[in-house]
Design an enzyme around this catalytic site. Sequence first.
Site, PDB file in Angstrom:
ATOM      1  CG  PHE A  19      22.199 -55.484 -26.023  1.00  0.00           C
ATOM      2  CD1 PHE A  19      23.585 -55.484 -25.970  1.00  0.00           C
ATOM      3  CD2 PHE A  19      21.573 -54.550 -26.834  1.00  0.00           C
ATOM      4  CE1 PHE A  19      24.341 -54.581 -26.705  1.00  0.00           C
ATOM      5  CE2 PHE A  19      22.314 -53.640 -27.588  1.00  0.00           C
ATOM      6  CZ  PHE A  19      23.702 -53.655 -27.521  1.00  0.00           C
ATOM      7  N   GLY A  20      21.260 -53.768 -23.208  1.00  0.00           N
ATOM      8  CA  GLY A  20      20.711 -52.428 -23.083  1.00  0.00           C
ATOM      9  C   GLY A  20      21.347 -51.472 -24.063  1.00  0.00           C
ATOM     10  CE1 TYR A  21      17.112 -49.428 -28.053  1.00  0.00           C
ATOM     11  CE2 TYR A  21      17.259 -51.677 -27.248  1.00  0.00           C
ATOM     12  CZ  TYR A  21      16.513 -50.641 -27.768  1.00  0.00           C
ATOM     13  OH  TYR A  21      15.162 -50.815 -27.986  1.00  0.00           O
ATOM     14  N   GLY A  22      19.521 -48.133 -24.432  1.00  0.00           N
ATOM     15  CA  GLY A  22      18.897 -46.865 -24.104  1.00  0.00           C
ATOM     16  C   GLY A  22      19.190 -46.503 -22.656  1.00  0.00           C
ATOM     17  CB  SER A  23      17.096 -45.110 -19.937  1.00  0.00           C
ATOM     18  OG  SER A  23      16.030 -46.045 -19.948  1.00  0.00           O
ATOM     19  CD  GLU A 100      12.929 -51.561 -20.796  1.00  0.00           C
ATOM     20  OE1 GLU A 100      12.586 -51.029 -21.870  1.00  0.00           O
ATOM     21  OE2 GLU A 100      13.724 -51.025 -19.999  1.00  0.00           O
TER      22      GLU A 100
END
Length: 235
Positions: A19-23, A100
Amino acid sequence: MFNNNEAEMSNTAEVFEFFGYGSLLWRHDFKIVEKKHDFIKGFHRKFWQENKTHRGTEDKPGRVAILYETKEDDVLWGVKFTVVGSANIQEVKEKLNERETVLGGYTSFHTTFYNEDGVHSNVLVFTATKENDLYVGPKSENMEEDVEHIAKQVVGATGKAGTNAEYVIKLDYFVQRFFPEEDDEHLSLLAARVKEKLGNRSDSVLKYLEEMEDYFARMLMDTRQKRTMASFQNA
């Protein structure tokens, strides 16, 4: 809740979802077979993590988004990425670990991804905890004071991936365009403060976003109809 050991999956696994929520929303060079946007629960975005590689340096660290645990029914919108095939999965894991964990100082854990049809799936998510050396937390319990402090740091920081201001403005734009259901007051207020401090210097970022408006609008229409972002490429 946050445990790096949870991130370790068998290299023979046929499907890997994160899951991605930033860049990660727009910046990824992975072999993705599907991208869907909906949400996870129990978190908000907060810019309480410093960064000395991607969006800052040792002398002038920037700020990046992390997850902050909130009420169980709070939702945070983002994108679920799906990778298939053991070789592809191994490659993606290595890239994510470098980006990350090694360079970003993040740890990882698993949580549940929800979609509007009520279908749940298990996803890997990266964030930072208070134990991380780059975690700084809020400057003040007052959000406006906290955001003002963060904005001053953001406008003076640049890293290997670009300016910290670009990161904040672009993330805010992406959330507003693709996740209108989300009311991310922390992010929207920070983006507004950064733009104010940059003045005309924010024009280059805004010009880029305006030039991409038609492209984003077409993608938004597709994802609203299909709830998928499989056609989205790096921008």
